[in-house]
Design a protein around this motif. Structure first.
Motif, PDB file in Angstrom:
ATOM      1  N   LEU A   9      77.593  43.989  86.981  1.00 32.63           N
ATOM      2  CA  LEU A   9      76.710  43.371  85.988  1.00 32.63           C
ATOM      3  C   LEU A   9      76.513  41.904  86.360  1.00 32.63           C
ATOM      4  O   LEU A   9      77.416  41.084  86.178  1.00 32.63           O
ATOM      5  CB  LEU A   9      77.322  43.515  84.593  1.00 32.63           C
ATOM      6  N   TYR A  45      72.150  39.240  82.266  1.00 30.91           N
ATOM      7  CA  TYR A  45      71.371  40.013  81.299  1.00 30.91           C
ATOM      8  C   TYR A  45      70.895  39.112  80.172  1.00 30.91           C
ATOM      9  O   TYR A  45      71.377  37.981  80.026  1.00 30.91           O
ATOM     10  CB  TYR A  45      72.182  41.181  80.725  1.00 30.91           C
ATOM     11  N   PHE A 105      69.353  46.979  75.512  1.00 31.37           N
ATOM     12  CA  PHE A 105      70.043  46.655  76.760  1.00 31.37           C
ATOM     13  C   PHE A 105      69.642  47.714  77.774  1.00 31.37           C
ATOM     14  O   PHE A 105      69.943  48.895  77.614  1.00 31.37           O
ATOM     15  CB  PHE A 105      71.577  46.643  76.620  1.00 31.37           C
ATOM     16  N   SER A 153      68.388  43.262  82.450  1.00 36.08           N
ATOM     17  CA  SER A 153      69.670  42.941  83.085  1.00 36.08           C
ATOM     18  C   SER A 153      69.504  43.045  84.602  1.00 36.08           C
ATOM     19  O   SER A 153      68.501  43.575  85.085  1.00 36.08           O
ATOM     20  CB  SER A 153      70.754  43.928  82.629  1.00 36.08           C
TER      21      SER A 153
END
Ligand code: TMP
Length: 235
Positions: free
Chosen positions: A173, A176, A194, A199
């Protein structure tokens, strides 16, 4: 009571709910935009994928005790959400240097950010969503100091959960964007979506598994989103 269009956004349309005045129906669309809508394309199947991905993530966030607007997925493209007044902030969290951060500070993409950085952008299309700080947020009356502290702490708490879930399925990740809103009691809860639209997710080989595929013309966006969804289903 019939369903009425409340708001038409770039990626979603929002309707009133037939079952409760405090709920709304979000309908995910097949539209992809960038540069504040200057480039716009229809990508068939994107809405269904983002609705599934976002529903899956929000269900897990609810289960982990994060206060969100998510009630349930209604269909391939629709979900039921709590009605909120959206706080006009794009709350960006960065774990790794990429995108506008790399450009702004002249740093190569990929450098880990040891203490994840939270940034605010003022959601105002006509101003191109300018980069602002906590003091601007308070001055503009967008949120109180207390609310700003809460939003930042929630964003960091959510980050710990998301980072771990994506790591479990082999995705990093990178960064985002979140949006928060105030519910009928004035409580701040996580809203919007999301998905790989908001992201950055890199796989173990450094492949872009997110909207950068569209922004940078790297191939089929839906092929990549399908992989992300299939991976998340393993959780
Ligand atoms: P950026 O590097 O372009 O500032 O984007 C940071 C993250 O925020 C990236 O994951 C994409 C997301 N984002 C949105 O979802 N909407 C936006 O309008 C912008 C600017 C970024």
């Amino acid at each position: 009571m019939s369903r009425e269009l409340i708001y038409s956004g770039k990626a979603k349309d929002i309707y009133s709910s037939e079952e409760d005045e405090n709920l709304i129906v979000s309908v995910y669309k097949d539209q992809a935009t960038m540069l504040n809508g200057a480039r716009k394309e229809t990508i068939e199947g994107k809405g269904v994928l983002n609705n599934q991905i976002s529903s899956l993530i929000f269900e897990k966030l609810n289960a982990a005790g994060v206060a969100t607007h998510f009630v349930r997925q209604l269909s391939d493209t629709e979900q039921l959400n709590k009605k909120v007044d959206i706080i006009p902030l794009e709350v960006v969290l960065r774990n790794v240097v990429a995108g506008s951060f790399a450009k702004r500070f002249g740093i190569e993409e990929g450098l880990p950010i040891e203490k994840p950085i939270v940034e605010f952008y003022y959601k105002k299309d006509e101003l191109d969503d300018p980069f602002i700080n906590d003091e601007h947020v308070a001055f503009l009356g967008i949120a109180t100091d207390e609310e700003i502290a809460y939003i930042k702490a929630e964003t960091r708490r959510i980050n710990e959960l998301l980072k771990e879930w994506f790591a479990q399925v082999g995705l990093q990740l990178i960064d985002y964007k979140l949006e928060f809103g105030r519910d009928k009691d004035g409580k701040i809860i996580l809203a919007d979506e999301f998905s790989p639209d908001n992201s950055r997710l890199w796989d173990a080989q450094g492949n872009h598994m997110d909207k950068d595929v569209f922004r940078r013309n790297l191939g089929s966006l839906t092929d990549v989103y399908k992989v992300v969804l299939e991976k998340l289903k393993e959780l």
